[in-house]
Motif scaffolding. Structure first.
Motif, PDB file in Angstrom:
ATOM      1  N   GLU A  60     -61.221 -12.950   2.184  1.00  0.00           N
ATOM      2  CA  GLU A  60     -60.633 -14.094   2.861  1.00  0.00           C
ATOM      3  C   GLU A  60     -59.134 -14.076   2.618  1.00  0.00           C
ATOM      4  O   GLU A  60     -58.637 -13.348   1.750  1.00  0.00           O
ATOM      5  CB  GLU A  60     -61.257 -15.390   2.340  1.00  0.00           C
TER       6      GLU A  60
ATOM      7  N   GLY B 175     -57.208 -16.030   1.120  1.00  0.00           N
ATOM      8  CA  GLY B 175     -56.828 -16.352  -0.242  1.00  0.00           C
ATOM      9  C   GLY B 175     -57.029 -15.216  -1.219  1.00  0.00           C
ATOM     10  O   GLY B 175     -56.524 -15.268  -2.348  1.00  0.00           O
ATOM     11  N   ASP B 176     -57.786 -14.184  -0.819  1.00  0.00           N
ATOM     12  CA  ASP B 176     -57.979 -13.022  -1.685  1.00  0.00           C
ATOM     13  C   ASP B 176     -56.765 -12.100  -1.684  1.00  0.00           C
ATOM     14  O   ASP B 176     -56.680 -11.199  -2.519  1.00  0.00           O
ATOM     15  CB  ASP B 176     -59.193 -12.204  -1.222  1.00  0.00           C
TER      16      ASP B 176
ATOM     17  N   ARG C 256     -56.272  -9.832  -4.788  1.00  0.00           N
ATOM     18  CA  ARG C 256     -56.308 -10.504  -6.085  1.00  0.00           C
ATOM     19  C   ARG C 256     -57.706 -10.337  -6.667  1.00  0.00           C
ATOM     20  O   ARG C 256     -58.676 -10.925  -6.202  1.00  0.00           O
ATOM     21  CB  ARG C 256     -55.980 -11.991  -5.890  1.00  0.00           C
TER      22      ARG C 256
ATOM     23  N   ARG D 256     -54.549 -22.750   6.514  1.00  0.00           N
ATOM     24  CA  ARG D 256     -54.886 -22.745   5.091  1.00  0.00           C
ATOM     25  C   ARG D 256     -55.802 -21.578   4.734  1.00  0.00           C
ATOM     26  O   ARG D 256     -56.297 -21.498   3.612  1.00  0.00           O
ATOM     27  CB  ARG D 256     -55.558 -24.059   4.701  1.00  0.00           C
ATOM     28  N   ILE D 257     -56.040 -20.704   5.690  1.00  0.00           N
ATOM     29  CA  ILE D 257     -56.940 -19.578   5.443  1.00  0.00           C
ATOM     30  C   ILE D 257     -56.226 -18.248   5.618  1.00  0.00           C
ATOM     31  O   ILE D 257     -56.877 -17.206   5.656  1.00  0.00           O
ATOM     32  CB  ILE D 257     -58.174 -19.650   6.369  1.00  0.00           C
TER      33      ILE D 257
ATOM     34  N   THR E   4     -52.628 -15.602   4.750  1.00  0.00           N
ATOM     35  CA  THR E   4     -51.915 -15.016   3.617  1.00  0.00           C
ATOM     36  C   THR E   4     -50.424 -15.023   3.913  1.00  0.00           C
ATOM     37  O   THR E   4     -49.980 -14.334   4.838  1.00  0.00           O
ATOM     38  CB  THR E   4     -52.372 -13.569   3.381  1.00  0.00           C
TER      39      THR E   4
ATOM     40  N   ARG F 254     -62.000 -14.355  -5.776  1.00  0.00           N
ATOM     41  CA  ARG F 254     -62.750 -15.412  -5.097  1.00  0.00           C
ATOM     42  C   ARG F 254     -64.254 -15.180  -5.227  1.00  0.00           C
ATOM     43  O   ARG F 254     -65.025 -16.115  -5.479  1.00  0.00           O
ATOM     44  CB  ARG F 254     -62.369 -15.463  -3.617  1.00  0.00           C
TER      45      ARG F 254
END
Length: 801
Positions: free
Chosen positions: A256, A258-259, A270, A300-301, A303, A511
């Motif tokens: 995702e 956020g990763d 990450r 919000r999803i 990078t 995550r």
């Protein structure tokens, strides 16, 4: 049994002449369908039912689902696969494939021009406003084609058969085409139902297409075959199952936004072992959500910095950011001149007739013919057309809405209402004709474009073509292309006899580790609450009056959100069960479908109990505990002992340790009430063990020794701490001989404290401190592995030692 003649006679009377995939205009079965119908016509009804059931069973066991949205909610629905498959004659398929390959080359050339020289705009072939006002034209990447790398590598084309018998293009899917993974699952499930028929027809396999695609992805990663990721919007996306399935099938990291993090110009994942570089992403996330810095700021999803990494050439996306511009409906109105300008020839596949209302003459034509056209947005991203093949709601003669709306003609197109062919689908009364559309998939490598020998077919749930949509009740069927010779077995494994090497997987994304950690905690939390509630209800069932012990148990349950006084404790259990199931749904690619289904079954079990209002709390909680034992067994016996399993075990041990310490403290603090010692043995499932281990009557010291200090009791507090110490010692970044950081120092001291304690020392203060220590260990574990790089934990004090 319905014989073949009767089967066909009934169907032929329902099918539209000249517009059916199986019945020719003369009323006869088309030759390529004849073997299938001969086979179906000889099968008894019970045999067909058994075959359909085997297909449904596979889909259920594999956990295939899709999300359906409505009125602010989402629900997971079972995959609606129908039978039989859509059959396409091999000669017709060869002709169709040639047209698809040509179209892919055209789309590739068009995208390269729009993000390069923009000659089609400069020469007037394409009105500049269709680029300038297009939300899918991404200005931060306006010149990306000048780097020379292909911008398209995987596309889909939606097709429908028109009244003339030819396949027509209904639209292009270049942003993040979905359906390929579901096509694979359709093939497996259909093969379960009709293995003999598919072999007899020499149905071409799909694995070769995906093997070629995977090889292309790894080739993009360079000679070192760097890790490749599949970028997903996350578990709330309607096709998330497909993302997880394809990542597992192709051996890709499921990521995702956020990763990922961008350092300088380099994209990195990450992970629990620090930041790891990544070179290639198969993008299943819409472009404007990918980078909140340069694209859609409200995302919000995404990078931050992803567009910068793409521009630098350090990151390759399949497909490129901005490729969604090819899905612009208004482009269909300019296909012929665009094709001549870019590839020098007409397109072999016709497109559905489309008129862009940005020109006065065309706008008047659309207004005058509004009753027989459907209106829709000219640009992607606006409210969509009626779904593929849907018959638009047309205004009456006195309705001025449509003509008035065309005054802003730049944003509108008029489009021919598609008359779709039908295909046989088994219904309640036998074969029924259903409108069908076909999504064909193509991938590009150094040798050019290749077509998947099959596709993703969608069918309406009735003869009305207005509902060819998975969101609105439509279904799906497999697509078969037969070959003259038997299909060779093709897999994504290497050739038989090749040497292999056993390799460890890449670093676990933080995550995924976080979700596994909390899955362990939530599953254990639900089990603890069920044990406590069964204990409370069991005493009431044995005739015990409400006393101090029951009051203390009820107080503990309140901390878990389970209210006894309200009369509906099942609702608290339901919330806990849903926490575990929802967390598991985020990482379904990392453990078996059986384990995930067990958690879903717990939710269903509680919902049934609430609906029936039978009040048998003991029976319900016992059933829940049985399912939890099944989940724990599946996780323990079936999960490979990789890093992810260790994080889940950490979560379980931490939660069980805190629950045991808190429960012992609550039941035995001050003056323990009558029955507290027996209740504690029941809660820790240690009654039988107690009788074997101790030759004395119940005493507070012996019960505490077994429940808290005994290292061999899998329910004891000491056992959980020892498990934590063992499991965390195998986590990334832990090296024997190095100075341990705060996490491991805290854990070592807690382990020693329990090893050296005597039962008489274990009082409420002792236990409350352990609860606090376990909470701090959880925070330290999260800080070190789940929030940022491992180095961050060393810089965070975590409070006084």
């Amino acid at each position: 049994m319905l014989s073949e003649p009767n089967l066909l006679r009934r169907y032929a009377t329902l099918a539209a002449k000249g517009l059916d995939e199986m019945i020719a205009p003369d009323g006869k079965v088309r030759p390529h369908y004849a073997p299938l119908m001969a086979k179906l016509g000889t099968m008894p009804g019970a045999e067909l039912a058994r075959r359909f059931a085997s297909s449904r069973q596979y889909l259920s066991e594999a956990g295939v689902f899709h999300q359906v949205y409505g009125e602010g909610s989402e629900q997971s629905h079972d995959w609606p696969l129908g039978h039989p498959a859509l059959l396409i004659d091999r000669g017709e398929w060869a002709e169709l494939s040639a047209g698809l390959v040509q179209r892919a080359g055209f789309l590739e050339a068009l995208l390269a021009d729009l993000y390069g020289e923009r000659r089609v705009v400069a020469s007037g072939v394409l009105p500049g406003i269709l680029v300038g006002r297009n939300p899918e034209f991404l200005r931060p990447l306006a010149d990306q084609a000048r780097l020379g790398a292909p911008l398209l590598s995987f596309i889909a084309v939606d097709l429908g058969r028109g009244p003339d018998g030819r396949w027509w293009v209904l639209g292009d899917r270049t942003q993040a085409p979905s359906g390929a993974g579901f096509a694979l699952e359709n093939r497996v499930a259909t093969s379960k139902a009709f293995p003999d028929v598919s072999r007899a027809l020499n149905v071409e396999r799909l694995a070769g297409f995906f093997r070629r695609f995977r090889e292309m992805l790894f080739a993009l990663g360079g000679p070192e075959r760097a890790r490749i990721g599949l970028l997903t919007p996350g578990p709330h996306n309607e096709t998330y199952y497909e993302h997880a399935y394809l990542a597992r099938y192709l051996g890709l990291l499921l990521l995702e936004g956020g990763d990922l993090v961008v350092h300088g110009d380099r994209a990195e994942v990450r992970t629990v072992d620090g930041f790891q570089p990544i070179r290639v992403l198969w993008r299943r996330l819409d472009a404007d959500f990918c980078d909140p810095l340069e694209l859609f700021g409200g995302s919000r999803i995404g990078t931050p910095g992803l567009a910068r990494a793409v521009r630098s050439g350090a990151l390759t996306l399949v497909n490129a950011l901005g490729s969604g511009i090819l899905e612009t409906p208004a482009l269909l109105a300019f296909q012929k001149p665009l094709a001549q300008a870019l590839i020098g020839e007409d397109l072999k596949l016709p497109t559905i007739a489309t008129w862009w209302c940005g020109q006065e003459k065309i706008r008047r034509f659309v207004e005058e013919n509004a009753a027989r056209l459907q209106l829709g947005p000219a640009f992607p991203g606006a409210p969509h057309f009626p779904v593929m093949g849907e018959t638009a709601t047309r205004p009456g003669a006195g309705d001025q809405t449509v003509p008035a709306s065309t005054r802003e003609g730049v944003t509108l197109v008029g489009q021919e209402i598609a008359a779709l062919s039908t295909t046989p689908v088994w219904g309640q009364k036998g074969l029924e004709p259903r409108p069908v559309t076909l999504r064909a998939f193509l991938m590009r490598d150094e040798e050019g474009w290749h077509v998947m020998p099959g596709g993703f077919a969608r069918v309406a749930d009735s003869r009305d073509a207005r509902v060819i949509s998975m969101q609105r009740g439509g279904g799906s069927i497999d697509v078969w292309i037969s070959s003259e010779t038997a299909a060779k077995p093709v897999t994504l494994l290497g050739p038989k006899g090749d040497r292999f090497s056993r390799r460890l997987p890449g670093a676990l994304p933080a995550r995924a580790a976080d979700n596994l950690f909390w899955l362990g905690r939530y599953a254990e939390r639900g089990e603890v609450a069920a044990r406590l509630l069964r204990l409370h209800a069991g005493r009431a069932g044995e005739g015990w009056s409400e006393g101090e012990l029951e009051t203390r148990i009820a107080t503990i349950l309140e901390d878990y959100g389970v209210e006894i006084d309200g009369g509906h404790p099942e609702r608290g259990l339901l919330a806990l069960a849903r926490q575990a199931a929802d967390t598991a749904s985020r990482i379904r690619e990392r453990f078996s479908p059986d384990a995930w289904r067990t958690l879903k079954d717990i939710v269903a079990l509680i919902l049934d109990a609430i609906a029936e209002k039978d009040g048998d709390v003991v029976g319900l909680t016992s059933a829940i505990l049985t399912h939890h034992s099944g989940f724990a067994g599946l996780a323990h016996e079936n999960m490979y002992r990789f890093t992810g399993w260790r994080f889940m075990q950490c979560g379980r041990a931490l939660e069980r340790g805190q629950a045991t310490a808190a429960t012992v403290s609550a039941l035995l603090s001050e003056e323990p009430p009558a029955g507290a010692l027996e209740a504690l043995l029941t809660f820790t499932d240690s009654s039988v063990t107690y009788r074997r281990r101790y030759s004395v009557d119940l005493s507070e010291e012996t019960v505490v020794d077994l429940a808290v200090l005994d290292p061999l009791n899998p329910r004891s507090l000491a056992f959980q701490v020892n498990t934590l110490a063992e499991v965390t010692s195998a986590l990334p970044g832990v090296h024997l001989g190095e100075t341990p950081d705060l996490l491991f120092r805290r854990l070592a001291r807690l382990k020693v404290r329990l090893q050296t304690a005597d039962a008489v020392e274990v009082d409420s203060a002792f236990l409350d401190r352990i609860v606090g220590d376990l909470a701090l260990i959880s925070d330290l574990l999260t800080q070190r592995y789940l929030l940022s790089s491992p180095r961050a934990a060393a810089e965070w004090s975590g409070g006084p030692e």
